[in-house]
Motif scaffolding. Structure first.
Motif, PDB file in Angstrom:
ATOM      1  N   ASP A   8      37.254  44.534  49.870  1.00  0.00           N
ATOM      2  CA  ASP A   8      38.223  45.308  49.091  1.00  0.00           C
ATOM      3  C   ASP A   8      37.891  45.248  47.605  1.00  0.00           C
ATOM      4  O   ASP A   8      37.556  44.194  47.059  1.00  0.00           O
ATOM      5  CB  ASP A   8      39.643  44.786  49.333  1.00  0.00           C
ATOM      6  CG  ASP A   8      40.684  45.687  48.708  1.00  0.00           C
ATOM      7  OD1 ASP A   8      41.154  46.596  49.403  1.00  0.00           O
ATOM      8  OD2 ASP A   8      41.002  45.503  47.510  1.00  0.00           O
ATOM      9  N   ARG A   9      37.997  46.399  46.934  1.00  0.00           N
ATOM     10  CA  ARG A   9      37.656  46.465  45.503  1.00  0.00           C
ATOM     11  C   ARG A   9      38.690  45.771  44.620  1.00  0.00           C
ATOM     12  O   ARG A   9      38.429  45.519  43.445  1.00  0.00           O
ATOM     13  CB  ARG A   9      37.490  47.929  45.075  1.00  0.00           C
ATOM     14  CG  ARG A   9      36.292  48.605  45.743  1.00  0.00           C
ATOM     15  CD  ARG A   9      36.229  50.093  45.403  1.00  0.00           C
ATOM     16  NE  ARG A   9      36.023  50.342  44.009  1.00  0.00           N
ATOM     17  CZ  ARG A   9      34.846  50.675  43.447  1.00  0.00           C
ATOM     18  NH1 ARG A   9      33.771  50.807  44.217  1.00  0.00           N
ATOM     19  NH2 ARG A   9      34.751  50.883  42.162  1.00  0.00           N
ATOM     20  N   GLY A  10      39.852  45.471  45.198  1.00  0.00           N
ATOM     21  CA  GLY A  10      40.831  44.695  44.444  1.00  0.00           C
ATOM     22  C   GLY A  10      40.296  43.326  44.099  1.00  0.00           C
ATOM     23  O   GLY A  10      40.376  42.879  42.950  1.00  0.00           O
ATOM     24  N   VAL A  11      39.714  42.642  45.065  1.00  0.00           N
ATOM     25  CA  VAL A  11      39.172  41.318  44.764  1.00  0.00           C
ATOM     26  C   VAL A  11      37.792  41.421  44.122  1.00  0.00           C
ATOM     27  O   VAL A  11      37.463  40.647  43.218  1.00  0.00           O
ATOM     28  CB  VAL A  11      39.168  40.400  46.009  1.00  0.00           C
ATOM     29  CG1 VAL A  11      38.224  40.914  47.065  1.00  0.00           C
ATOM     30  CG2 VAL A  11      38.807  38.976  45.619  1.00  0.00           C
ATOM     31  N   ALA A  12      36.989  42.383  44.512  1.00  0.00           N
ATOM     32  CA  ALA A  12      35.634  42.486  43.957  1.00  0.00           C
ATOM     33  C   ALA A  12      35.661  42.767  42.455  1.00  0.00           C
ATOM     34  O   ALA A  12      34.882  42.182  41.699  1.00  0.00           O
ATOM     35  CB  ALA A  12      34.858  43.591  44.682  1.00  0.00           C
ATOM     36  N   TYR A  13      36.563  43.650  42.016  1.00  0.00           N
ATOM     37  CA  TYR A  13      36.548  44.105  40.621  1.00  0.00           C
ATOM     38  C   TYR A  13      37.920  44.075  39.946  1.00  0.00           C
ATOM     39  O   TYR A  13      38.034  44.476  38.792  1.00  0.00           O
ATOM     40  CB  TYR A  13      36.013  45.545  40.550  1.00  0.00           C
ATOM     41  CG  TYR A  13      34.695  45.753  41.239  1.00  0.00           C
ATOM     42  CD1 TYR A  13      33.635  44.876  41.012  1.00  0.00           C
ATOM     43  CD2 TYR A  13      34.496  46.811  42.114  1.00  0.00           C
ATOM     44  CE1 TYR A  13      32.418  45.054  41.645  1.00  0.00           C
ATOM     45  CE2 TYR A  13      33.269  47.010  42.747  1.00  0.00           C
ATOM     46  CZ  TYR A  13      32.243  46.125  42.511  1.00  0.00           C
ATOM     47  OH  TYR A  13      31.042  46.312  43.145  1.00  0.00           O
ATOM     48  N   GLY A  14      38.957  43.630  40.668  1.00  0.00           N
ATOM     49  CA  GLY A  14      40.304  43.815  40.121  1.00  0.00           C
ATOM     50  C   GLY A  14      40.633  45.288  39.990  1.00  0.00           C
ATOM     51  O   GLY A  14      41.386  45.702  39.100  1.00  0.00           O
ATOM     52  N   ASP A  15      40.110  46.099  40.909  1.00  0.00           N
ATOM     53  CA  ASP A  15      40.199  47.556  40.816  1.00  0.00           C
ATOM     54  C   ASP A  15      41.506  48.017  41.453  1.00  0.00           C
ATOM     55  O   ASP A  15      41.515  48.520  42.581  1.00  0.00           O
ATOM     56  CB  ASP A  15      38.982  48.172  41.504  1.00  0.00           C
ATOM     57  CG  ASP A  15      38.810  49.657  41.194  1.00  0.00           C
ATOM     58  OD1 ASP A  15      39.596  50.185  40.399  1.00  0.00           O
ATOM     59  OD2 ASP A  15      37.884  50.259  41.761  1.00  0.00           O
ATOM     60  N   GLY A  16      42.595  47.836  40.715  1.00  0.00           N
ATOM     61  CA  GLY A  16      43.891  48.236  41.249  1.00  0.00           C
ATOM     62  C   GLY A  16      45.021  47.867  40.313  1.00  0.00           C
ATOM     63  O   GLY A  16      44.798  47.481  39.161  1.00  0.00           O
ATOM     64  N   LEU A  45      43.256  55.189  36.369  1.00  0.00           N
ATOM     65  CA  LEU A  45      42.212  54.658  37.238  1.00  0.00           C
ATOM     66  C   LEU A  45      41.608  55.732  38.147  1.00  0.00           C
ATOM     67  O   LEU A  45      40.610  55.470  38.826  1.00  0.00           O
ATOM     68  CB  LEU A  45      42.763  53.510  38.095  1.00  0.00           C
ATOM     69  CG  LEU A  45      42.599  52.091  37.528  1.00  0.00           C
ATOM     70  CD1 LEU A  45      43.145  51.967  36.128  1.00  0.00           C
ATOM     71  CD2 LEU A  45      43.253  51.061  38.440  1.00  0.00           C
ATOM     72  N   ILE A  72      50.978  45.483  45.602  1.00  0.00           N
ATOM     73  CA  ILE A  72      49.613  45.550  45.071  1.00  0.00           C
ATOM     74  C   ILE A  72      48.932  46.778  45.672  1.00  0.00           C
ATOM     75  O   ILE A  72      48.948  46.968  46.889  1.00  0.00           O
ATOM     76  CB  ILE A  72      48.787  44.288  45.397  1.00  0.00           C
ATOM     77  CG1 ILE A  72      49.472  43.019  44.848  1.00  0.00           C
ATOM     78  CG2 ILE A  72      47.379  44.402  44.814  1.00  0.00           C
ATOM     79  CD1 ILE A  72      48.641  41.748  45.014  1.00  0.00           C
ATOM     80  N   THR A  74      45.297  48.670  45.652  1.00  0.00           N
ATOM     81  CA  THR A  74      43.893  48.632  45.232  1.00  0.00           C
ATOM     82  C   THR A  74      43.214  49.953  45.584  1.00  0.00           C
ATOM     83  O   THR A  74      43.744  50.764  46.347  1.00  0.00           O
ATOM     84  CB  THR A  74      43.114  47.490  45.923  1.00  0.00           C
ATOM     85  OG1 THR A  74      42.829  47.875  47.275  1.00  0.00           O
ATOM     86  CG2 THR A  74      43.898  46.190  45.901  1.00  0.00           C
ATOM     87  N   ARG A  75      42.012  50.134  45.020  1.00  0.00           N
ATOM     88  CA  ARG A  75      41.270  51.358  45.314  1.00  0.00           C
ATOM     89  C   ARG A  75      40.718  51.349  46.736  1.00  0.00           C
ATOM     90  O   ARG A  75      40.121  52.333  47.182  1.00  0.00           O
ATOM     91  CB  ARG A  75      40.141  51.552  44.312  1.00  0.00           C
ATOM     92  CG  ARG A  75      39.679  52.995  44.175  1.00  0.00           C
ATOM     93  CD  ARG A  75      38.470  53.139  43.278  1.00  0.00           C
ATOM     94  NE  ARG A  75      38.681  52.715  41.919  1.00  0.00           N
ATOM     95  CZ  ARG A  75      39.115  53.505  40.943  1.00  0.00           C
ATOM     96  NH1 ARG A  75      39.404  54.762  41.197  1.00  0.00           N
ATOM     97  NH2 ARG A  75      39.279  53.035  39.725  1.00  0.00           N
ATOM     98  N   LEU A  84      32.625  54.828  42.244  1.00  0.00           N
ATOM     99  CA  LEU A  84      33.788  55.070  43.092  1.00  0.00           C
ATOM    100  C   LEU A  84      33.365  55.530  44.474  1.00  0.00           C
ATOM    101  O   LEU A  84      32.340  56.206  44.626  1.00  0.00           O
ATOM    102  CB  LEU A  84      34.675  56.148  42.458  1.00  0.00           C
ATOM    103  CG  LEU A  84      35.163  55.884  41.039  1.00  0.00           C
ATOM    104  CD1 LEU A  84      36.199  56.933  40.649  1.00  0.00           C
ATOM    105  CD2 LEU A  84      35.764  54.491  40.922  1.00  0.00           C
TER     106      LEU A  84
ATOM    107  N   LEU B 131      35.672  38.327  37.907  1.00  0.00           N
ATOM    108  CA  LEU B 131      36.142  39.400  38.783  1.00  0.00           C
ATOM    109  C   LEU B 131      36.978  40.465  38.061  1.00  0.00           C
ATOM    110  O   LEU B 131      37.510  41.356  38.704  1.00  0.00           O
ATOM    111  CB  LEU B 131      36.962  38.818  39.941  1.00  0.00           C
ATOM    112  CG  LEU B 131      36.202  37.871  40.878  1.00  0.00           C
ATOM    113  CD1 LEU B 131      37.155  37.252  41.897  1.00  0.00           C
ATOM    114  CD2 LEU B 131      35.082  38.619  41.609  1.00  0.00           C
ATOM    115  N   LEU B 134      37.311  46.066  35.683  1.00  0.00           N
ATOM    116  CA  LEU B 134      37.822  47.435  35.594  1.00  0.00           C
ATOM    117  C   LEU B 134      37.094  48.251  34.538  1.00  0.00           C
ATOM    118  O   LEU B 134      36.894  49.455  34.699  1.00  0.00           O
ATOM    119  CB  LEU B 134      39.319  47.410  35.247  1.00  0.00           C
ATOM    120  CG  LEU B 134      40.277  47.611  36.408  1.00  0.00           C
ATOM    121  CD1 LEU B 134      41.712  47.527  35.915  1.00  0.00           C
ATOM    122  CD2 LEU B 134      40.025  48.942  37.107  1.00  0.00           C
TER     123      LEU B 134
END
Lengths: 266, 266
Positions: A8-16, A45, A72, A74-75, A84, B131, B134
């Motif tokens: 999940d990109r939430g944990v990988a990049y904080g993408d959310g 985003l 929460i 995430t993308r 993306l 991490l 963004l």
């Protein structure tokens, strides 16, 4: 609710993005303000906003009394590295927990300190409640004594911004003020509400400003509004004390009305 | 490997670190440099570094040929809000995937562009592969044409820093240079290696500098070193072309030696 997939990109990049919502007897407080911030975050985003019914679905599980709903968004998964995914499938997770505000702080006020950490300036993300919160984590780790309730943060150019998880309000020469949040910081839903209901100016201010104000408060949509009784420097040495009393109550009453909390009398 | 628990601080706050490692026939490349960066990140974030044997455990599953090992280390669960858990139990997850570098880019070079996004300045986190990414995600979303390989990033004060997932090197008046990374950016393990093996100066430089350099490269520990053949502005209009040739090969050969990639001849 279920876990996050490994990729999940939430944990990988904080993408959310996330929202933390006070819920009373199954009804979310300041819900329109939370939805508006989430919608703005999705626009910035480049993510679709989930349907309102999906965001509200957890509420049926809230029982009587107070709870806190953490959403929460995430993308989701996919994309090569930072690029993306071609098809966006955002992932929404939530949890509900019982909640009790720190009610004694409403009456007696709190002790706060300045943090050493300076927030990086990133206008693109300013105001959003996104998942890149390492600065807040590191700032909160600057103190461990339980009688310090919050830490105040300035940006890289030395302007006051916020506390680690609350917004900042003060009265100076009879005028209510709060820091502008166009460079960094989180625009709290309680702050939005108070800006609508009270004559509060958004200003740029140096941290020394606080030593000359008549009253200082911290607030968010979970805890309501805390008067500040003592301000410390970044080593925990006192800079200023305030007598918590009548001058703190009108703005607090406005905040608490919005959250269904009691008005405190002097 | 298994999923992330709902409440993991990696997804909640981006509270953790990652490494992306090139693995050849089960052996990780630039492994000491990856471990050193991870150790430095753990010190800054106040997390224990996992034992080396745990970090190396995934390697037994790598087959012959090239793969990429992605390690993610989060602070785990717990803590009230941003405050750290009393007992830290970091969570390590990993995945291994087959990998093939973009070998044609070694010979012919790439087209890159300037990004509009400016990186926030945060010296505390500078150089770390944490991490909170963004900014990288938003920068990478500035272009979608497949023939643009990377985007170049400046900090909030207009100094060159890096590309979205690579470091930057150039030759100016016969001298090799790379941006200093003490305010933001990720200090790549290939960059560390090249700084040890070649006379490269770390400098502050404005983006216009690049229009006057004799050669420009992008590199990381997965892809090796790409010569830049064309630099565009943030709208995709050309600013400068370079003929990819002999002047690009010595630094590239050094990088490729470290990664086990071939030296390219003019």
């Amino acid at each position: 609710m279920s876990d996050w997939p490994l990729e999940d990109r939430g944990v990988a990049y904080g993408d959310g993005l996330f929202e933390t919502v006070l819920v009373r007897d199954g009804t979310p407080l300041l819900w329109e303000q939370h939805l508006a911030r989430l919608a703005r975050g999705c626009r910035v985003l480049g993510m679709p906003l989930p349907a309102r019914e999906h965001l509200e679905a957890p509420l049926v599980e809230a029982g009587a009394g107070l709870s806190v709903l953490k959403l929460i968004l995430t993308r989701g998964s996919g994309g090569r590295g930072y690029a993306l995914p071609e098809t966006l499938e955002p992932r929404l997770r939530w949890r509900l927990d019982p909640f009790a505000p720190s009610a004694q702080r409403w009456r007696h006020g709190v002790r706060v300190r300045h943090c050493r950490l300076r927030l990086g300036i990133q206008p693109l993300l300013a105001g959003l409640k996104h998942l890149n919160r390492l600065e807040n984590v590191l700032a909160r780790a600057e103190w461990t004594n339980a009688d310090t309730a919050e830490g105040l943060l300035c940006d890289a150019e030395g302007r006051l911004v916020e506390a680690t998880c609350m917004n900042l309000f003060w009265q100076r020469d009879g005028v209510l003020e709060t820091p502008r949040l166009d460079r960094c910081g989180v625009a709290g839903t309680l702050r939005v509400t108070l800006l609508e209901r009270a004559p509060i100016r958004e200003v740029d201010a140096a941290p020394e400003t606080l030593e000359r104000v008549e009253a200082l408060w911290l607030g968010n949509s979970l805890q309501g509004l805390w008067p500040v009784a003592r301000l410390d420097d970044a080593e925990g040495n006192p800079l200023r004390h305030w007598r918590v009393g009548p001058s703190h109550r009108p703005l607090q009453a406005l905040a608490h009305e919005a959250l269904g909390y009691p008005a405190i009398t002097p």
